[in-house]
Write an enzyme that holds these catalytic residues in place. Structure first.
Site, PDB file in Angstrom:
ATOM      1  CD  GLN A 185      -2.713  -1.295   2.468  1.00 48.58           C
ATOM      2  OE1 GLN A 185      -2.392  -0.690   3.481  1.00 48.58           O
ATOM      3  NE2 GLN A 185      -3.729  -2.134   2.434  1.00 48.58           N
ATOM      4  CG  ASP A 242      -3.925  -9.770   3.171  1.00 46.68           C
ATOM      5  OD1 ASP A 242      -3.544  -9.163   4.194  1.00 46.68           O
ATOM      6  OD2 ASP A 242      -4.107  -9.214   2.075  1.00 46.68           O
ATOM      7  NE  ARG A 276      -6.946  -9.637   9.281  1.00 42.89           N
ATOM      8  CZ  ARG A 276      -6.880  -9.343   7.991  1.00 42.89           C
ATOM      9  NH1 ARG A 276      -5.777  -9.545   7.320  1.00 42.89           N
ATOM     10  NH2 ARG A 276      -7.940  -8.866   7.371  1.00 42.89           N
TER      11      ARG A 276
HETATM   12  C1  S3P Z   1      -2.561  -4.731   0.068  1.00 45.78           C
HETATM   13  C2  S3P Z   1      -1.376  -4.795   0.757  1.00 45.78           C
HETATM   14  C3  S3P Z   1      -1.204  -5.469   2.045  1.00 45.78           C
HETATM   15  C4  S3P Z   1      -2.398  -6.382   2.359  1.00 45.78           C
HETATM   16  C5  S3P Z   1      -3.702  -5.722   2.062  1.00 45.78           C
HETATM   17  C6  S3P Z   1      -3.784  -5.345   0.591  1.00 45.78           C
HETATM   18  C7  S3P Z   1      -2.611  -4.028  -1.223  1.00 45.78           C
HETATM   19  O1  S3P Z   1      -1.101  -4.527   3.080  1.00 45.78           O
HETATM   20  O2  S3P Z   1      -2.343  -6.810   3.703  1.00 45.78           O
HETATM   21  O3  S3P Z   1      -4.779  -6.572   2.384  1.00 45.78           O
HETATM   22  O4  S3P Z   1      -3.562  -4.226  -1.998  1.00 45.78           O
HETATM   23  O5  S3P Z   1      -1.693  -3.243  -1.506  1.00 45.78           O
HETATM   24  P1  S3P Z   1       0.261  -3.721   3.391  1.00 45.78           P
HETATM   25  O6  S3P Z   1       0.510  -2.784   2.292  1.00 45.78           O
HETATM   26  O7  S3P Z   1      -0.006  -3.017   4.684  1.00 45.78           O
HETATM   27  O8  S3P Z   1       1.328  -4.746   3.521  1.00 45.78           O
END
Ligand code: S3P
Length: 429
Positions: free
Chosen positions: A169, A315, A346
């Site tokens: 993200q 996840d 979690r």
């Molecule tokens: C995601 C990145 C992950 C994941 C989330 C979706 C994404 O989080 O846990 O469900 O779509 O970029 P982080 O960026 O915090 O690792």
């Protein structure tokens, strides 16, 4: 809303899972910033991705819904987003909440971003701090550590930045801000997180160089609309993979699942436990690999997961923990502190709820220790408002004696509205 699940006889047949959530978000966001009309198939019509779609619509992007899963996105170009006349509500979606500031910081507009109670508890400094280094003007609660966030668009400049935690993200937010910035933006992450953004930016013609875990994007390159076909979500498939592994007599195939190497940590970890999982018919469409997954009931043995595999299965750790309750020996999960700041804590949520079903599970600050195998018993358990906790508990219930009730299960619609229907279709009681 509650989900009532009885012990299963076997999980069998052939199923498909809905479109990948991460790729669906990116298709809408990147398609919106491109020039021309992007055609998307396999879109995930679930809570989180609908939040992204509504936000981009409020930002002036026209999106034709040809069906629930097929969209035409009329891209507005890199800096063509319009000032929204209302607050952007990201619902329960961390991905939307963290990526939007990166897209908006370089536009000529003012916008306020907020989401539900879980979103307003989740850390935002991880995007706000580096974006401010690029010149972004962002305000938020506790100096930008929590949403609501207010973004006043400005001219951004490229930076060099090392991410303290591997996060797709944050990486995506900075790469998209970098696309709008003057000069180059170079970011490095400590280990590889999912690379859907890089793959999609490449598809749309961005000037992006990837070397290991370092990413360099040149600002100002216009993106060109594309055809994007989205594979099934391995995170959704994981619930059925584990179900078929732990329910005796099961044999299941799951078609068209995204098997991008940055997402298949769950398969590697389960294979290490002795799981009988096969990938067939591998092909790449829209720069993303996919395959058919064949899985059958397997006796499992314990394992340890830590280090670089963690972001590759972050996840899936809740449902992996369910598999570990049925594996012989002590399974250890370490280096997964991020789980504490997901849709729920979690580690705490899973430990508390699986214990109610009789699991032998110990909480660590950054993971869990699970001793197996245990005979689970049906119980009344809570979702903690977290879709992945709800579905993981539903999978545990398939091997528990008697009946289980998963309270507050409506949150499943955040990523997988048809979960119960698919479970009914492949489950014999
Ligand atoms: C995601 C990145 C992950 C994941 C989330 C979706 C994404 O989080 O846990 O469900 O779509 O970029 P982080 O960026 O915090 O690792």
């Amino acid at each position: 809303m509650q989900l009532v699940i009885k012990k299963a006889q076997s999980i069998h047949g052939s199923i498909t899972v809905p479109g990948d959530k991460s790729i669906s978000h990116r298709a809408v966001m990147i398609g919106s910033l491109a020039g021309g009309v992007t055609h998307v198939t396999g879109f995930l019509p679930a809570g989180d991705c609908l939040s992204t779609m509504h936000c981009l619509e409020l930002l002036g992007v026209k999106i034709d819904k040809l069906s629930e899963t097929e969209l035409k996105i009329h891209g507005v170009g890199l800096r063509g987003l319009k000032e929204p006349d209302d607050v952007l509500n990201t619902g329960n979606s961390g991905t939307t909440t963290r990526i939007l500031p990166g897209i908006l910081a370089g536009q000529d507009l003012f916008a306020v971003i907020t989401g539900d109670e879980s979103i307003r508890r989740r850390p935002m400094a991880r995007v706000v701090e580096p974006l401010r280094l690029m010149g972004a003007e962002i305000l938020g609660r506790e100096d930008g550590r929590y949403a609501p966030l207010a973004v006043k668009g400005t001219i951004l400049k490229g930076i060099r930045y090392d991410l303290p935690v591997a996060s797709a993200q944050v990486k995506t937010s900075l790469l998209l801000a970098g696309l709008l910035a003057d000069g180059d933006t170079v970011i490095t992450e400590p280990s590889k997180s999912r690379d859907h953004t890089e793959r999609m930016l490449e598809l749309f013609g961005a000037n992006l160089e990837v070397e290991g875990t370092t990413y360099k994007i040149k600002g100002g390159r216009q993106l060109i609309a594309q055809e994007v076909d989205i594979p099934g979500d391995i995170s959704s498939a994981a619930f059925f993979i584990v179900a078929a592994l732990i329910v005796a007599g099961s044999s299941l195939t799951i078609e068209n699942v995204g098997v991008n190497n940055t997402r298949t940590g769950i398969l590697d970890a389960l294979k290490d436990m002795g799981a009988n999982v096969e990938l067939l018919g591998y092909e790449e469409i829209s720069n993303e690999p996919r395959a058919l997954i064949k899985v059958g009931h397997s006796p499992l043995r314990s394992t340890t997961i830590e280090g670089e595999i963690i972001p590759r299965m972050i996840d899936e750790i809740p449902v992996f923990a369910v598999a570990a309750t049925q594996a012989k020996g002590k399974t250890v999960i370490r280096g997964a502190k991020e789980l504490r700041v997901k849709e729920s804590d979690r580690i705490a949520a899973l430990s508390a709820e699986l214990k109610k079903m009789g699991a032998d599970i110990e909480e660590l600050e950054d993971g869990m220790v699970i001793n197996g195998p245990t005979r689970l018993k049906g119980a009344r358990v809570k979702s903690h408002g977290d879709h992945r906790i709800a579905m993981s508990l539903a999978v545990a219930a398939l091997v528990a004696e008697g009946e289980s009730v998963i309270e507050n299960s409506g949150c499943i619609a955040i990523s997988y509205p048809s979960f119960e229907k698919t479970l009914l279709s492949c489950n014999s009681y």
